[in-house]
Write a protein that holds these residues in place. Structure first.
Motif, mmCIF file in Angstrom:
data_model
loop_
_atom_site.group_PDB
_atom_site.id
_atom_site.type_symbol
_atom_site.label_atom_id
_atom_site.label_comp_id
_atom_site.label_asym_id
_atom_site.label_seq_id
_atom_site.Cartn_x
_atom_site.Cartn_y
_atom_site.Cartn_z
ATOM 1 N N GLU B 11 30.609 19.662 -134.456
ATOM 2 C CA GLU B 11 29.332 19.475 -134.102
ATOM 3 C C GLU B 11 29.334 20.575 -132.795
ATOM 4 O OE1 GLU B 11 27.602 15.573 -133.097
ATOM 5 O OE2 GLU B 11 28.425 15.517 -134.940
ATOM 6 N N GLY B 12 28.237 21.260 -132.903
ATOM 7 C CA GLY B 12 27.746 22.153 -131.858
ATOM 8 C C GLY B 12 28.400 23.542 -132.100
ATOM 9 N N VAL B 13 29.110 23.851 -133.084
ATOM 10 C CA VAL B 13 29.631 25.144 -133.314
ATOM 11 C C VAL B 13 28.608 25.513 -134.205
ATOM 12 C CG1 VAL B 13 31.309 26.396 -134.533
ATOM 13 C CG2 VAL B 13 31.808 24.613 -133.380
ATOM 14 N N VAL B 14 28.042 26.690 -134.152
ATOM 15 C CA VAL B 14 26.882 27.434 -134.957
ATOM 16 C C VAL B 14 27.463 27.817 -136.389
ATOM 17 C CG1 VAL B 14 25.249 29.217 -135.002
ATOM 18 C CG2 VAL B 14 26.054 28.582 -132.953
ATOM 19 N N PRO B 16 26.650 30.162 -138.889
ATOM 20 C CA PRO B 16 25.615 31.061 -139.562
ATOM 21 C C PRO B 16 25.226 31.317 -140.785
ATOM 22 C CG PRO B 16 27.443 32.059 -137.882
ATOM 23 C CD PRO B 16 27.617 30.586 -138.539
ATOM 24 N N GLU B 17 26.443 30.616 -141.762
ATOM 25 C CA GLU B 17 26.055 30.652 -143.191
ATOM 26 C C GLU B 17 25.223 29.564 -143.425
ATOM 27 O OE1 GLU B 17 30.490 30.539 -144.474
ATOM 28 O OE2 GLU B 17 29.879 31.992 -145.809
ATOM 29 N N ALA B 20 21.615 30.951 -142.633
ATOM 30 C CA ALA B 20 20.999 31.999 -143.237
ATOM 31 C C ALA B 20 20.806 31.279 -144.769
ATOM 32 C CB ALA B 20 22.208 32.960 -143.574
ATOM 33 N N ASN B 67 41.266 25.542 -137.992
ATOM 34 C CA ASN B 67 41.378 25.850 -136.454
ATOM 35 C C ASN B 67 40.764 24.892 -135.731
ATOM 36 O OD1 ASN B 67 40.946 27.118 -133.762
ATOM 37 N ND2 ASN B 67 41.234 29.178 -134.570
ATOM 38 N N VAL B 69 39.826 24.403 -132.762
ATOM 39 C CA VAL B 69 38.842 24.969 -131.707
ATOM 40 C C VAL B 69 37.420 24.802 -132.209
ATOM 41 C CG1 VAL B 69 37.945 26.655 -130.320
ATOM 42 C CG2 VAL B 69 40.338 26.522 -130.516
ATOM 43 N N ILE B 70 37.164 25.168 -133.650
ATOM 44 C CA ILE B 70 35.883 24.999 -134.093
ATOM 45 C C ILE B 70 35.854 24.122 -135.377
ATOM 46 C CG2 ILE B 70 35.139 27.151 -133.424
ATOM 47 C CD1 ILE B 70 35.855 28.467 -136.225
ATOM 48 N N GLN B 71 37.019 23.697 -135.870
ATOM 49 C CA GLN B 71 36.858 23.127 -137.163
ATOM 50 C C GLN B 71 37.482 21.453 -137.294
ATOM 51 O OE1 GLN B 71 38.901 26.079 -139.365
ATOM 52 N NE2 GLN B 71 37.150 26.611 -140.434
#
Lengths: 278, 79
Positions: B11-14, B16-17, B20, B67, B69-71
């Motif tokens: 949550e909170g990680v953008v 982009p896919e 779009a 990862n 940090v983001i996942q």
């Protein structure tokens, strides 16, 4: 170290594609460099004459490309393979002050390896990644020149010979957005600043921090490249080897001698200068 | 045993896919509220129990698939 003792390994596996120009950048400056497949370090299927050890070299470079097809995440597979066969050696290599450079996909590999941001001098490879290079905010492959402000105060051994404050290196990546753990963004940034680990940040043509398109990927704090706490490991998304000569710049015919030095050459000169003193 | 391992952004990680895709779907006239992306690895493995298998999968996620940090990851059993 004498110049003829310097040996640079540019590591490749399937999918890396910038090893040749990276090797050339070093060769143009008169030192020995070769592209080495990771297999040459451990596989029994490699003929004796092609076998290598990490200790045959005093500088390692992870080149750009799409190692292992960027599957899983960019750099993840190269880093997993490296960890399984070379982790201890690489750790030792970094501890012994030998330089390690990661360009573009190479930066992604160093990040996935847990070598960068590299806050802990005694444990140069962390167990888990401490930052990420995420998909560009634009959700596109961004391929063009960028402007970078050099912000290092002398810790990074890869930029000591860089005289210009603003340089132009091209980027070519889809996953280059620097992301720090949620809630720790400012803490990380402060630590990087304090330890003199910030090296390059994206700026506009006037040298101001700016958003897209100047920051091509949405990187936190406009970060384009950082080094570890000791300054001997450096990762960056832009490609210095693609602007080794002035004629490789997009504005190559504006005033300066095309056959002169491009902005990227100083990176390679700096590491060679460092190795000579090692 | 067969498990589907879902890797998704925290949550909170953008994403982009996802963004779009949402934009494109809206352009096509679909009234979507949100779109986010996931990656699924179908993993077939041998283990004595589900717990043991889940432990192994957790390690796989930590060492390669995600990862942290983001996942984050989640497991859905197929078989």
């Amino acid at each position: 170290m004498k110049p003829d003792e310097i040996r640079v390994a540019v590591l490749r596996i399937e999918g890396t594609n910038c090893e040749d120009e990276t090797v050339l950048a070093f060769k143009h400056l008169g030192v020995e460099a070769e592209a080495v497949h990771l297999k040459q370090f451990y596989s029994d299927s490699v003929p004796d004459r092609d076998r290598r050890s990490i200790w045959d070299y005093n500088c390692l470079v992870f080149p750009g490309g799409f190692s292992a097809g960027d599957y899983v995440r960019a750099g993840a597979i190269f880093s997993a393979r490296l960890k399984s066969v070379l982790r201890r050696d690489l750790e030792e290599f970094i501890k012994m002050d030998f330089p390690v450079l990661g360009i573009c996909n190479g930066f992604q590999i160093l990040t996935e390896l847990g070598v960068l941001p590299g806050f802990d001098e005694d444990r140069p490879i962390s167990d888990k990644p401490e930052m990420a290079l995420g998909i560009n905010d634009s959700s596109r492959f961004e391929c063009r020149p960028t402007f970078l402000r050099h912000e290092n105060r002398g810790n990074c051994i890869f930029t000591t010979k860089l005289e210009k404050e603003i340089v132009s290196f091209p980027v070519a990546h889809a996953e280059g957005k620097v992301i720090f753990p949620k809630g720790k963004e400012d803490e990380y940034f402060d630590m990087l600043t304090e330890n003199d680990q910030l090296v390059f940040r994206y700026v506009d043509a006037e040298g101001n921090y700016a958003g897209y398109p100047w920051n091509p990927n949405g990187s936190m704090f406009n970060i384009a490249g950082i080094c570890n706490v000791k300054g001997n490991v450096f990762g960056l998304m832009p490609h210095p080897e693609r602007v080794f000569w002035r004629y490789q710049h997009s504005d190559w015919n504006r005033g300066t001698k095309p056959e002169g030095a491009g902005d990227g050459r100083a990176i390679f000169e700096s590491v060679i200068e460092y190795l000579k003193r090692l | 045993m067969i498990a589907d391992v879902y890797i998704e952004l925290k949550e909170g990680v953008v994403d982009p896919e996802g963004e779009a895709t949402k934009k494109a779907l809206r352009l096509l006239g679909f009234n979507v509220r949100n779109v986010s992306t996931r990656k699924v690895f179908r993993i077939e493995l041998d283990a004595k129990s589900r717990e043991e298998a889940e432990k192994k999968i957790a390690e796989m996620c930590e060492r390669l698939l995600a990862n942290p940090v983001i996942q984050r990851y989640s497991i859905r059993w197929v078989d």
